[in-house]
Design a protein around this motif. Structure first.
Motif, PDB file in Angstrom:
ATOM      1  N   ARG A 249     -34.363 -51.161 -56.176  1.00  0.00           N
ATOM      2  CA  ARG A 249     -33.111 -51.070 -55.529  1.00  0.00           C
ATOM      3  C   ARG A 249     -33.297 -51.102 -54.730  1.00  0.00           C
ATOM      4  O   ARG A 249     -33.413 -50.902 -52.719  1.00  0.00           O
ATOM      5  N   PRO A 250     -31.885 -51.619 -53.983  1.00  0.00           N
ATOM      6  CA  PRO A 250     -31.401 -52.322 -52.499  1.00  0.00           C
ATOM      7  C   PRO A 250     -31.355 -51.550 -52.135  1.00  0.00           C
ATOM      8  O   PRO A 250     -30.751 -50.012 -52.111  1.00  0.00           O
ATOM      9  N   PRO A 251     -31.178 -50.825 -50.321  1.00  0.00           N
ATOM     10  CA  PRO A 251     -30.982 -49.545 -50.026  1.00  0.00           C
ATOM     11  C   PRO A 251     -29.167 -49.775 -50.042  1.00  0.00           C
ATOM     12  O   PRO A 251     -28.277 -50.220 -50.247  1.00  0.00           O
ATOM     13  N   ARG A 252     -29.535 -48.201 -49.822  1.00  0.00           N
ATOM     14  CA  ARG A 252     -27.787 -47.448 -49.662  1.00  0.00           C
ATOM     15  C   ARG A 252     -26.845 -48.698 -48.429  1.00  0.00           C
ATOM     16  O   ARG A 252     -27.678 -48.012 -47.649  1.00  0.00           O
ATOM     17  N   THR A 253     -26.231 -48.190 -47.899  1.00  0.00           N
ATOM     18  CA  THR A 253     -24.891 -48.058 -47.413  1.00  0.00           C
ATOM     19  C   THR A 253     -25.156 -46.677 -46.841  1.00  0.00           C
ATOM     20  O   THR A 253     -24.640 -45.509 -46.997  1.00  0.00           O
ATOM     21  N   VAL A 254     -24.877 -46.217 -45.040  1.00  0.00           N
ATOM     22  CA  VAL A 254     -25.407 -45.753 -44.448  1.00  0.00           C
ATOM     23  C   VAL A 254     -23.364 -45.152 -44.481  1.00  0.00           C
ATOM     24  O   VAL A 254     -23.131 -45.773 -43.541  1.00  0.00           O
ATOM     25  N   ARG A 255     -23.037 -43.486 -44.968  1.00  0.00           N
ATOM     26  CA  ARG A 255     -21.728 -43.776 -44.621  1.00  0.00           C
ATOM     27  C   ARG A 255     -21.352 -42.730 -43.667  1.00  0.00           C
ATOM     28  O   ARG A 255     -22.310 -41.812 -42.899  1.00  0.00           O
ATOM     29  N   ARG A 256     -20.517 -42.977 -42.638  1.00  0.00           N
ATOM     30  CA  ARG A 256     -20.080 -42.287 -41.104  1.00  0.00           C
ATOM     31  C   ARG A 256     -19.283 -41.285 -41.365  1.00  0.00           C
ATOM     32  O   ARG A 256     -18.747 -40.347 -42.877  1.00  0.00           O
ATOM     33  N   GLY A 257     -20.278 -40.628 -40.741  1.00  0.00           N
ATOM     34  CA  GLY A 257     -19.766 -38.728 -40.959  1.00  0.00           C
ATOM     35  C   GLY A 257     -18.263 -38.306 -40.801  1.00  0.00           C
ATOM     36  O   GLY A 257     -17.666 -39.167 -40.251  1.00  0.00           O
ATOM     37  N   ALA A 258     -18.143 -37.194 -41.344  1.00  0.00           N
ATOM     38  CA  ALA A 258     -16.583 -36.476 -41.017  1.00  0.00           C
ATOM     39  C   ALA A 258     -16.367 -36.575 -39.468  1.00  0.00           C
ATOM     40  O   ALA A 258     -17.110 -35.742 -38.444  1.00  0.00           O
TER      41      ALA A 258
END
Length: 213
Positions: free
Chosen positions: A203-212
């Protein structure tokens, strides 16, 4: 074994999980055990990659118990070495540190990723109790088929149940049940390991999302 009453009292305190200081006068036997363990670990760390026979001979002399099929990548670091009990087919990647002031029990088919620390020893929180290096110790038990991730730290007195996975960078401060994944600092149960995990795919790693903002 020493007959010096000061050293006998410290050894009793170590086994009883009481506070003790291991650097006081009269504790030459303990100091010699530590030095001998470090000499053997240093010799192990200087062995060649092809010298499997020499490496096993050193580990057999260093540890209290050495199972079959054990492989430890140098460098290896120990406090004593002779309080470590390894089962069969244990694998340790680079930089395993074993602070074995009292016993460390490792079951069969346990895997250590790089730079794992297993410590049986800690110090009191209040500075008045640790100015002279006073410490306490409690055995660590790692049961069969455990995988300890990179950079994890296992604290004194902990038992890790069979089949469990310790996430990279975790600090394990409480007992870990069998067949779970734990992660974090302090480590917490993320999920159970079930038969669904027999179906494996990358399972490829997820992309970290920028916080609000």
């Amino acid at each position: 074994m020493t007959t010096d009453p000061r050293e006998l009292d410290v050894r009793r305190r170590m086994a009883a999980h009481e506070l003790y200081a291991d650097g006081a006068p009269g504790l030459e036997g303990l100091a010699e055990e530590r030095t001998r363990g470090k000499e053997l670990a240093d010799a192990y760390n200087r062995t060649g990659a092809r010298d499997e026979e020499g490496r096993r001979a050193l580990l057999k002399e260093l540890f209290a118990c050495l199972g079959t099929g054990v492989w430890i990548e140098p460098p290896l670091h120990v406090a004593y070495g002779n309080r470590v009990h390894l089962g069969d087919d244990v694998y340790a990647n680079f930089g395993l540190t074993l602070v074995d002031d009292v016993e460390v029990f490792v079951g069969d088919r346990v895997m250590f990723a790089p730079h794992v620390t297993v410590s049986t020893t800690g110090h009191p929180v209040h500075p008045d109790l640790r100015r002279d290096g006073t410490q306490f110790s409690a055995p660590v038990r790692i049961e069969d088929d455990v995988w300890v991730g990179s950079g994890a730290q296992v604290m004194p007195g902990i038992t890790i149940g069979r089949g469990s996975v310790i996430g990279a960078g975790s600090v394990v401060t409480a007992h870990v049940p069998p067949m779970v994944v734990v992660a974090g600092s302090p480590a917490r149960v993320i999920r159970e390991i079930t038969d669904a995990d027999r179906e494996w795919s990358y399972r490829p790693p997820r992309t970290v999302r920028r916080g609000a903002a």
